[in-house]
Structure formats: C-alpha cells, structure tokens
Design a protein around this motif. Structure first.
Motif, PDB file in Angstrom:
ATOM      1  N   ILE A  50     -32.034  -3.965 -32.465  1.00 36.79           N
ATOM      2  CA  ILE A  50     -30.896  -5.001 -33.205  1.00 36.79           C
ATOM      3  C   ILE A  50     -29.620  -4.244 -32.754  1.00 36.79           C
ATOM      4  CG2 ILE A  50     -30.785  -3.607 -35.347  1.00 36.79           C
ATOM      5  CD1 ILE A  50     -29.992  -6.664 -36.675  1.00 36.79           C
ATOM      6  N   VAL A  51     -28.641  -5.249 -32.060  1.00 35.81           N
ATOM      7  CA  VAL A  51     -27.297  -4.588 -31.768  1.00 35.81           C
ATOM      8  C   VAL A  51     -26.265  -5.454 -32.585  1.00 35.81           C
ATOM      9  CG1 VAL A  51     -27.873  -3.565 -29.599  1.00 35.81           C
ATOM     10  CG2 VAL A  51     -27.313  -6.044 -29.816  1.00 35.81           C
ATOM     11  N   GLY A  52     -25.374  -4.991 -32.897  1.00 40.53           N
ATOM     12  CA  GLY A  52     -24.293  -5.801 -33.672  1.00 40.53           C
ATOM     13  C   GLY A  52     -22.808  -5.085 -33.694  1.00 40.53           C
ATOM     14  N   SER A  53     -21.821  -5.803 -33.233  1.00 40.34           N
ATOM     15  CA  SER A  53     -20.391  -5.352 -32.980  1.00 40.34           C
ATOM     16  C   SER A  53     -19.541  -5.321 -34.073  1.00 40.34           C
ATOM     17  CB  SER A  53     -19.608  -6.111 -32.033  1.00 40.34           C
ATOM     18  OG  SER A  53     -18.492  -5.498 -31.702  1.00 40.34           O
ATOM     19  N   CYS A  54     -19.161  -3.964 -34.726  1.00 40.00           N
ATOM     20  CA  CYS A  54     -18.473  -3.940 -35.798  1.00 40.00           C
ATOM     21  C   CYS A  54     -17.069  -4.020 -35.276  1.00 40.00           C
ATOM     22  CB  CYS A  54     -18.690  -2.430 -36.527  1.00 40.00           C
ATOM     23  SG  CYS A  54     -20.325  -2.866 -37.194  1.00 40.00           S
ATOM     24  N   ASN A  55     -16.375  -4.032 -34.100  1.00 42.01           N
ATOM     25  CA  ASN A  55     -15.261  -3.723 -33.282  1.00 42.01           C
ATOM     26  C   ASN A  55     -14.946  -4.995 -32.690  1.00 42.01           C
ATOM     27  OD1 ASN A  55     -12.615  -3.247 -32.199  1.00 42.01           O
ATOM     28  ND2 ASN A  55     -13.268  -1.174 -32.089  1.00 42.01           N
ATOM     29  N   THR A  56     -14.391  -6.106 -33.531  1.00 44.72           N
ATOM     30  CA  THR A  56     -14.187  -7.439 -32.949  1.00 44.72           C
ATOM     31  C   THR A  56     -13.217  -7.401 -31.444  1.00 44.72           C
ATOM     32  OG1 THR A  56     -14.564  -8.437 -34.987  1.00 44.72           O
ATOM     33  CG2 THR A  56     -13.130  -9.591 -33.425  1.00 44.72           C
ATOM     34  N   GLU A  57     -11.935  -6.907 -31.803  1.00 45.39           N
ATOM     35  CA  GLU A  57     -11.204  -6.682 -30.885  1.00 45.39           C
ATOM     36  C   GLU A  57     -11.541  -6.017 -29.535  1.00 45.39           C
ATOM     37  OE1 GLU A  57      -7.314  -5.057 -32.087  1.00 45.39           O
ATOM     38  OE2 GLU A  57      -7.501  -6.392 -34.054  1.00 45.39           O
ATOM     39  N   LEU A  58     -12.272  -4.886 -29.724  1.00 46.68           N
ATOM     40  CA  LEU A  58     -12.902  -4.127 -28.538  1.00 46.68           C
ATOM     41  C   LEU A  58     -14.073  -5.029 -27.761  1.00 46.68           C
ATOM     42  CD1 LEU A  58     -13.318  -1.766 -26.856  1.00 46.68           C
ATOM     43  CD2 LEU A  58     -15.023  -0.819 -28.490  1.00 46.68           C
ATOM     44  N   PHE A  59     -14.818  -5.930 -28.743  1.00 42.39           N
ATOM     45  CA  PHE A  59     -15.999  -6.628 -28.136  1.00 42.39           C
ATOM     46  C   PHE A  59     -15.172  -7.982 -27.287  1.00 42.39           C
ATOM     47  CE2 PHE A  59     -18.809 -10.175 -28.354  1.00 42.39           C
ATOM     48  CZ  PHE A  59     -19.997  -9.619 -27.856  1.00 42.39           C
ATOM     49  N   GLN A  60     -14.353  -8.424 -27.938  1.00 40.60           N
ATOM     50  CA  GLN A  60     -13.668  -9.726 -27.241  1.00 40.60           C
ATOM     51  C   GLN A  60     -13.087  -9.293 -26.039  1.00 40.60           C
ATOM     52  OE1 GLN A  60     -13.186 -13.045 -28.219  1.00 40.60           O
ATOM     53  NE2 GLN A  60     -14.670 -12.718 -29.654  1.00 40.60           N
ATOM     54  N   SER A  61     -12.419  -8.113 -25.905  1.00 39.20           N
ATOM     55  CA  SER A  61     -11.747  -7.611 -24.821  1.00 39.20           C
ATOM     56  C   SER A  61     -12.630  -7.225 -23.805  1.00 39.20           C
ATOM     57  CB  SER A  61     -10.614  -6.332 -25.355  1.00 39.20           C
ATOM     58  OG  SER A  61     -10.289  -5.736 -23.985  1.00 39.20           O
ATOM     59  N   LYS A  62     -13.604  -6.368 -24.031  1.00 38.96           N
ATOM     60  CA  LYS A  62     -14.387  -6.013 -22.856  1.00 38.96           C
ATOM     61  C   LYS A  62     -15.362  -7.159 -22.348  1.00 38.96           C
ATOM     62  CE  LYS A  62     -12.969  -1.698 -23.221  1.00 38.96           C
ATOM     63  NZ  LYS A  62     -11.983  -1.300 -22.144  1.00 38.96           N
ATOM     64  N   MET A  63     -15.784  -7.854 -23.108  1.00 39.89           N
ATOM     65  CA  MET A  63     -16.598  -9.223 -22.668  1.00 39.89           C
ATOM     66  C   MET A  63     -15.682 -10.035 -21.706  1.00 39.89           C
ATOM     67  SD  MET A  63     -19.635  -9.429 -23.623  1.00 39.89           S
ATOM     68  CE  MET A  63     -20.276  -7.913 -24.301  1.00 39.89           C
ATOM     69  N   LYS A  64     -14.558 -10.212 -21.965  1.00 37.17           N
ATOM     70  CA  LYS A  64     -13.744 -10.977 -21.167  1.00 37.17           C
ATOM     71  C   LYS A  64     -13.414 -10.448 -20.081  1.00 37.17           C
ATOM     72  CE  LYS A  64     -11.500 -13.803 -24.931  1.00 37.17           C
ATOM     73  NZ  LYS A  64     -10.382 -14.206 -25.800  1.00 37.17           N
ATOM     74  N   LYS A  65     -12.810  -9.154 -20.158  1.00 39.21           N
ATOM     75  CA  LYS A  65     -12.595  -8.352 -18.595  1.00 39.21           C
ATOM     76  C   LYS A  65     -13.641  -7.876 -17.999  1.00 39.21           C
ATOM     77  CE  LYS A  65      -8.161  -6.683 -21.113  1.00 39.21           C
ATOM     78  NZ  LYS A  65      -7.448  -5.746 -21.503  1.00 39.21           N
ATOM     79  N   ILE A  66     -15.032  -7.504 -18.686  1.00 43.15           N
ATOM     80  CA  ILE A  66     -15.855  -6.758 -17.899  1.00 43.15           C
ATOM     81  C   ILE A  66     -16.886  -7.579 -17.782  1.00 43.15           C
ATOM     82  CG2 ILE A  66     -17.163  -4.994 -17.628  1.00 43.15           C
ATOM     83  CD1 ILE A  66     -15.139  -3.369 -18.987  1.00 43.15           C
ATOM     84  N   TYR A  67     -17.758  -8.155 -18.976  1.00 46.87           N
ATOM     85  CA  TYR A  67     -19.032  -8.621 -18.665  1.00 46.87           C
ATOM     86  C   TYR A  67     -18.936  -9.859 -18.367  1.00 46.87           C
ATOM     87  CZ  TYR A  67     -19.752  -3.956 -20.417  1.00 46.87           C
ATOM     88  OH  TYR A  67     -19.845  -2.413 -20.720  1.00 46.87           O
TER      89      TYR A  67
END
Length: 170
Positions: A50-67
């Motif tokens: 199971i995976v879950g992001s506890c850091n919304t800002e980091l998740f949003q930023s990295k998804m948009k910029k990298i993934y």
C-alpha cells in the motif's frame, strides 16, 4: 510487514500501462515518500503493498513536473487520466485526505494482508494529523468495492461510467 527496500520501475514493468502505473505508484514513493510504502511479504516474497502520500504539495509538484510528462510520452490517454486524478486528489488532500493505492497478489488474497496494510496506513496518516483515506474504484461490482465497504469506507461521489469515490475517516 516491513518497509520495502528500493525497487525501481525497471523491476515493475517495461512499457505501456504497467510502466505508467510504476511511475505513479513506485518511482514517486520511493524517490520522495519511501516512509509511506508499506509492504507485506511471505517467505521473502512481496505479496502485497500500500502507498499513500502524506505530503500533498510535494506529491502535486512532482507529479506535474516529473511523472505526468513521462506518462504522456508513453500514453496520452493515461497522461490525461492521471492529470484528472491529480486534480481530484488535490481537492481531497487539501481537506486532510490521503489517496492511496493497495494491491495484494491474487494468490495471497483472503489472508487479511490487505486489512493489516490498511490498518498500518490508517495509523500512519492519523499520526501525521491527516483525517481520512480515499480512493476511486471502478464500480460496485469489484472485489475492491466489497473489501473497502467491509473496512468501513463510504461512497462519497459517483462518476459518469460507474466509478465511485470512497472514503474512510481515521
């Protein structure tokens, strides 16, 4: 249960849908939130995670910029789908929600592995001051829907095509 040691997408899959999913559910978490990767193993073999992001800002930023750009190169359809997912997630995350992804190997289902992983993730997000877990599932006819309902998840939104958002307070 233990924290999984680093496995990158090359070990997950090499192309298409599986590669897109590895970017979303492997690379990001191992690169930026490895503490939020929980794994169950049986005799040294991974049987669920199971995976879950506890850091919304980091998740949003990295998804948009990298993934998302990487996914778009593989499949525009999957890229657009994941862009929509991120937009939906942002609204929920800002309310204290945590999107998660869980997968249990077919041969290990029915052994309470998913229940244990969910419980551990609930403890983890609660200790981080977050309020609930949420996900989008295909429809009410899936094994996942029955599993989530049994664990106390409630449907909070219906989407065109039958998909459902479900959430559980922790």
């Amino acid at each position: 249960m233990r924290l999984l040691t680093l496995k990158k997408k090359k070990e997950c899959a090499s192309e298409g849908k599986k590669e897109c999913l590895c970017y979303m559910y492997s690379d990001y978490y191992f690169d930026f939130e490895p503490e939020n990767v929980l794994v169950s193993e049986d005799n040294g073999v991974v049987c669920g995670f199971i995976v879950g992001s506890c850091n919304t800002e980091l998740f949003q930023s990295k998804m948009k910029k990298i993934y998302i750009p990487k996914i778009m190169k593989i499949s525009k359809v999957w890229g657009i789908f994941h862009e929509l997912c991120i937009a939906v997630n942002k609204k929920q995350d800002l309310k204290g929600g945590v999107a998660f992804h869980i997968n249990i190997d077919h041969n290990h289902q029915g052994k309470k592995i998913g229940t244990k992983l969910m419980s551990e993730m609930e403890n983890k997000i609660s200790s981080n001051g977050l309020k609930y877990l949420y996900l989008v599932t295909e429809n009410k006819k899936t094994v996942g829907y029955a599993f989530y309902t049994k664990l106390g998840f409630k449907v909070t939104k219906h989407y065109i095509g039958g998909s459902l958002m479900m959430k559980k307070e922790v």
